[in-house]
Design an enzyme around this catalytic site. Structure first.
Site, PDB file in Angstrom:
ATOM      1  N   GLU A 253     -63.125  -2.846   6.447  1.00 45.65           N
ATOM      2  CA  GLU A 253     -63.687  -2.383   5.170  1.00 45.65           C
ATOM      3  C   GLU A 253     -63.609  -0.861   5.044  1.00 45.65           C
ATOM      4  O   GLU A 253     -63.264  -0.331   3.986  1.00 45.65           O
ATOM      5  CB  GLU A 253     -65.140  -2.842   5.011  1.00 45.65           C
TER       6      GLU A 253
ATOM      7  N   ASN B  99     -61.224   1.192   2.429  1.00 49.98           N
ATOM      8  CA  ASN B  99     -61.776   2.158   1.461  1.00 49.98           C
ATOM      9  C   ASN B  99     -60.988   3.464   1.463  1.00 49.98           C
ATOM     10  O   ASN B  99     -60.688   4.014   0.393  1.00 49.98           O
ATOM     11  CB  ASN B  99     -63.246   2.456   1.787  1.00 49.98           C
TER      12      ASN B  99
ATOM     13  N   ARG C 215     -61.958  -5.309  -7.346  1.00 49.43           N
ATOM     14  CA  ARG C 215     -62.783  -4.946  -6.191  1.00 49.43           C
ATOM     15  C   ARG C 215     -64.188  -5.461  -6.475  1.00 49.43           C
ATOM     16  O   ARG C 215     -64.638  -5.431  -7.619  1.00 49.43           O
ATOM     17  CB  ARG C 215     -62.823  -3.438  -6.006  1.00 49.43           C
TER      18      ARG C 215
END
Ligand SMILES: Nc1ncnc2c1ncn2[C@@H]1O[C@H](COP(=O)(O)OP(=O)(O)OP(=O)(O)O)[C@@H](O)[C@H]1O
Ligand SMILES: [Mg+2]
Length: 159
Positions: A42, A46, A106
């Site tokens: 994650e 990002n 997202r």
């Protein structure tokens, strides 16, 4: 461990496997390992998706890890840094379902996932300078049974 990689999506799998491999010395359970991989994934995603907005950006991510050993297991410290646009309102960004890329499907759950799967989590960021994610995972270090243990158990049962 200090690893510098290009902030591109094909490096995400390598990044999470590298951190998982580094964590092995603390004898993590499969669940702990999977939590670590998810959180790293994650954070790296990002940096790939949000940090670099210009074509000629020097897209890079630095991943630093160290372990703190305890009698059994220990603590894995992970720091993931990018040098991108930064986050102006961190409090807002870490809220569940908050995303600035809703139209790209997202869900705004990356930070929530990191917080849920790790024991400590923090974000440091400065507009135009980049973002640093720090996370810690407590590894219980209760060894999974080895092949030899299983063999011995079976011999005892069969005796
Ligand atoms: N490294 C980063 N650099 C700049 N902005 C970031 C960075 N990481 C997160 N953000 C900002 O914080 C918001 C929330 O991030 P989060 O990971 O929770 O959700 P998301 O990435 O939008 O969606 P998802 O992770 O569910 O695909 C992002 O939409 C983005 O605006
Ligand atoms: Mg995300």
């Amino acid at each position: 461990m200090k690893l510098e990689i290009a902030a591109i999506s094909k490096n995400e799998g390598f990044a999470r496997s590298a951190v998982a491999a580094f964590a092995l010395e603390l004898n993590p359970s499969l669940t702990e390992l999977s939590d670590i991989k998810t959180a790293v994934s994650e954070a790296v995603t990002n940096s790939v998706v949000h940090a670099y907005k210009h074509k000629d950006d020097h897209r890079r991510i630095v991943i630093e890890c160290h372990t703190e050993r305890m009698d059994e297991g220990g603590v894995l410290h992970i720091q993931i840094t990018d040098f991108g646009v930064g986050i102006l309102d961190i409090e807002k960004a870490v809220m569940p379902f908050y995303t600035t890329l809703a139209d790209e499907e997202r869900s705004g759950m990356g930070f929530t996932i990191m917080q849920t799967f790790m024991d400590e989590f923090s974000v440091e960021s400065e507009g135009g300078k980049g973002t640093i994610i720090r996370m810690q995972k407590l590894i219980t270090g209760i060894a999974a049974p080895t092949y030899t243990d299983c063999e011995r158990d079976r011999e005892e049962v069969n005796a």
